[in-house]
Design a protein around this motif. Structure first.
Motif, PDB file in Angstrom:
ATOM      1  N   UNK A 134      82.715  44.799  34.451  1.00  0.00           N
ATOM      2  CA  UNK A 134      81.786  43.775  34.932  1.00  0.00           C
ATOM      3  C   UNK A 134      82.437  42.406  34.765  1.00  0.00           C
ATOM      4  N   UNK A 135      82.363  41.598  35.801  1.00  0.00           N
ATOM      5  CA  UNK A 135      82.858  40.225  35.718  1.00  0.00           C
ATOM      6  C   UNK A 135      82.232  39.380  36.818  1.00  0.00           C
ATOM      7  N   UNK A 136      82.284  38.078  36.628  1.00  0.00           N
ATOM      8  CA  UNK A 136      81.859  37.140  37.658  1.00  0.00           C
ATOM      9  C   UNK A 136      83.083  36.847  38.528  1.00  0.00           C
ATOM     10  N   UNK A 137      82.929  36.992  39.840  1.00  0.00           N
ATOM     11  CA  UNK A 137      84.070  36.848  40.743  1.00  0.00           C
ATOM     12  C   UNK A 137      83.804  35.777  41.798  1.00  0.00           C
ATOM     13  N   UNK A 138      84.589  34.705  41.791  1.00  0.00           N
ATOM     14  CA  UNK A 138      84.430  33.684  42.829  1.00  0.00           C
ATOM     15  C   UNK A 138      85.028  34.170  44.153  1.00  0.00           C
ATOM     16  N   UNK A 139      84.414  33.752  45.243  1.00  0.00           N
ATOM     17  CA  UNK A 139      84.977  34.060  46.555  1.00  0.00           C
ATOM     18  C   UNK A 139      84.615  32.954  47.526  1.00  0.00           C
ATOM     19  N   UNK A 140      85.399  32.852  48.575  1.00  0.00           N
ATOM     20  CA  UNK A 140      85.173  31.867  49.619  1.00  0.00           C
ATOM     21  C   UNK A 140      85.017  32.605  50.935  1.00  0.00           C
ATOM     22  N   UNK A 141      83.978  32.262  51.677  1.00  0.00           N
ATOM     23  CA  UNK A 141      83.757  32.830  53.007  1.00  0.00           C
ATOM     24  C   UNK A 141      83.984  31.723  54.027  1.00  0.00           C
ATOM     25  N   UNK A 142      84.869  31.977  54.960  1.00  0.00           N
ATOM     26  CA  UNK A 142      85.153  31.003  56.010  1.00  0.00           C
ATOM     27  C   UNK A 142      84.161  31.215  57.143  1.00  0.00           C
ATOM     28  N   UNK A 143      83.371  30.199  57.437  1.00  0.00           N
ATOM     29  CA  UNK A 143      82.436  30.282  58.554  1.00  0.00           C
ATOM     30  C   UNK A 143      83.117  29.850  59.847  1.00  0.00           C
ATOM     31  N   UNK A 144      83.857  28.766  59.785  1.00  0.00           N
ATOM     32  CA  UNK A 144      84.730  28.333  60.880  1.00  0.00           C
ATOM     33  C   UNK A 144      85.773  27.404  60.287  1.00  0.00           C
ATOM     34  N   UNK A 145      86.576  26.762  61.127  1.00  0.00           N
ATOM     35  CA  UNK A 145      87.748  26.032  60.624  1.00  0.00           C
ATOM     36  C   UNK A 145      87.414  24.879  59.674  1.00  0.00           C
ATOM     37  N   UNK A 146      86.181  24.392  59.676  1.00  0.00           N
ATOM     38  CA  UNK A 146      85.828  23.275  58.793  1.00  0.00           C
ATOM     39  C   UNK A 146      84.642  23.558  57.877  1.00  0.00           C
ATOM     40  N   UNK A 147      84.171  24.792  57.835  1.00  0.00           N
ATOM     41  CA  UNK A 147      83.030  25.101  56.984  1.00  0.00           C
ATOM     42  C   UNK A 147      83.283  26.382  56.202  1.00  0.00           C
ATOM     43  N   UNK A 148      83.117  26.287  54.896  1.00  0.00           N
ATOM     44  CA  UNK A 148      83.324  27.415  53.999  1.00  0.00           C
ATOM     45  C   UNK A 148      82.142  27.532  53.044  1.00  0.00           C
ATOM     46  N   UNK A 149      81.896  28.741  52.558  1.00  0.00           N
ATOM     47  CA  UNK A 149      80.912  28.960  51.499  1.00  0.00           C
ATOM     48  C   UNK A 149      81.661  29.364  50.237  1.00  0.00           C
ATOM     49  N   UNK A 150      81.322  28.745  49.115  1.00  0.00           N
ATOM     50  CA  UNK A 150      81.880  29.126  47.817  1.00  0.00           C
ATOM     51  C   UNK A 150      80.780  29.863  47.066  1.00  0.00           C
ATOM     52  N   UNK A 151      81.085  31.079  46.615  1.00  0.00           N
ATOM     53  CA  UNK A 151      80.086  31.964  46.015  1.00  0.00           C
ATOM     54  C   UNK A 151      80.649  32.544  44.724  1.00  0.00           C
ATOM     55  N   UNK A 152      79.798  32.734  43.747  1.00  0.00           N
ATOM     56  CA  UNK A 152      80.162  33.490  42.548  1.00  0.00           C
ATOM     57  C   UNK A 152      79.393  34.803  42.625  1.00  0.00           C
ATOM     58  N   UNK A 153      80.106  35.897  42.731  1.00  0.00           N
ATOM     59  CA  UNK A 153      79.478  37.212  42.861  1.00  0.00           C
ATOM     60  C   UNK A 153      79.560  37.996  41.563  1.00  0.00           C
ATOM     61  N   UNK A 154      78.672  38.953  41.427  1.00  0.00           N
ATOM     62  CA  UNK A 154      78.681  39.903  40.333  1.00  0.00           C
ATOM     63  C   UNK A 154      79.588  41.064  40.767  1.00  0.00           C
ATOM     64  N   UNK A 155      80.669  41.280  40.055  1.00  0.00           N
ATOM     65  CA  UNK A 155      81.591  42.377  40.365  1.00  0.00           C
ATOM     66  C   UNK A 155      81.449  43.453  39.284  1.00  0.00           C
ATOM     67  N   UNK A 156      81.170  44.667  39.716  1.00  0.00           N
ATOM     68  CA  UNK A 156      81.031  45.771  38.767  1.00  0.00           C
ATOM     69  C   UNK A 156      81.818  46.974  39.250  1.00  0.00           C
ATOM     70  N   UNK A 157      82.284  47.775  38.301  1.00  0.00           N
ATOM     71  CA  UNK A 157      82.950  49.033  38.589  1.00  0.00           C
ATOM     72  C   UNK A 157      82.148  50.160  37.973  1.00  0.00           C
ATOM     73  N   UNK A 158      82.022  51.268  38.701  1.00  0.00           N
ATOM     74  CA  UNK A 158      81.208  52.406  38.284  1.00  0.00           C
ATOM     75  C   UNK A 158      82.009  53.694  38.469  1.00  0.00           C
ATOM     76  N   UNK A 159      82.166  54.470  37.406  1.00  0.00           N
ATOM     77  CA  UNK A 159      82.891  55.749  37.499  1.00  0.00           C
ATOM     78  C   UNK A 159      81.896  56.890  37.581  1.00  0.00           C
ATOM     79  N   UNK A 160      82.144  57.801  38.531  1.00  0.00           N
ATOM     80  CA  UNK A 160      81.280  58.980  38.668  1.00  0.00           C
ATOM     81  C   UNK A 160      81.628  59.990  37.589  1.00  0.00           C
ATOM     82  N   UNK A 161      80.622  60.366  36.827  1.00  0.00           N
ATOM     83  CA  UNK A 161      80.838  61.307  35.722  1.00  0.00           C
ATOM     84  C   UNK A 161      80.870  62.739  36.207  1.00  0.00           C
TER      85      UNK A 161
END
Length: 161
Positions: A134-161
């Motif tokens: 589990x960690x907080x993961x920043x990411x950037x989404x490009x909407x077009x050449x002059x507009x971006x979204x900066x987001x902090x997402x919840x990143x999790x990993x899950x192993x199937x038992x």
């Protein structure tokens, strides 16, 4: 295609590295589908199979039925396999009916806040997965050449038992 502005797009393509082993390409398959219908793909799509790793990136809170996607994970992930989910839990009714949100609302009886992170843990453990990361993961989404979204997402990993 990537958006430039308005209705203007730029065509792009990808290529593999020089010296790439062509036999590796036979192990990879890409197709466009419906993440809410993964169970149907397992049952009806020849060659779909199951996987050692599945990535759900910026997807869960954009599905009309997130539980349909999550409920398919035991079918498509091999034993010991891993699901990686990266989501900001940005629930919006334009994508997901409020009745399908995992969290992001107050319990109608107790008025306690219901957090998506807690519900996701409950769901994944109920489906036979154990949280391994589990960690907080920043990411950037490009909407077009002059507009971006900066987001902090919840990143999790899950192993199937």
């Amino acid at each position: 295609r990537i958006p430039v502005e308005g209705d203007i797009y730029k065509e792009v393509s990808v290529a593999h590295e020089p010296g790439f082993d062509p036999s590796v390409m036979q192990k990879v398959n890409f197709f466009q589908g419906d993440a809410c219908s993964l169970s149907d793909y397992v049952d009806n799509k020849e060659g779909f199979g199951s996987f050692d790793g599945v990535i759900l990136a910026n997807l869960l809170c954009r599905l009309p039925d997130p539980m349909a996607c999550l409920n398919a994970m035991p079918k498509i992930v091999n034993e010991g396999g891993v699901v990686v989910m990266v989501t900001p839990f940005t629930w919006l009714e334009q994508y997901t009916p409020k009745s399908k949100w995992l969290g992001g609302f107050y319990d109608p009886v107790s008025q306690d806040p219901m957090y998506s992170k807690d519900r996701l843990k409950e769901v994944m453990e109920g489906l036979g997965f154990q949280k391994i990361h589990e960690e907080q993961m920043p990411l950037v989404i490009r909407e077009h050449q002059r507009k971006y979204q900066y987001i902090i997402s919840e990143a999790t990993g899950w192993r199937k038992e």
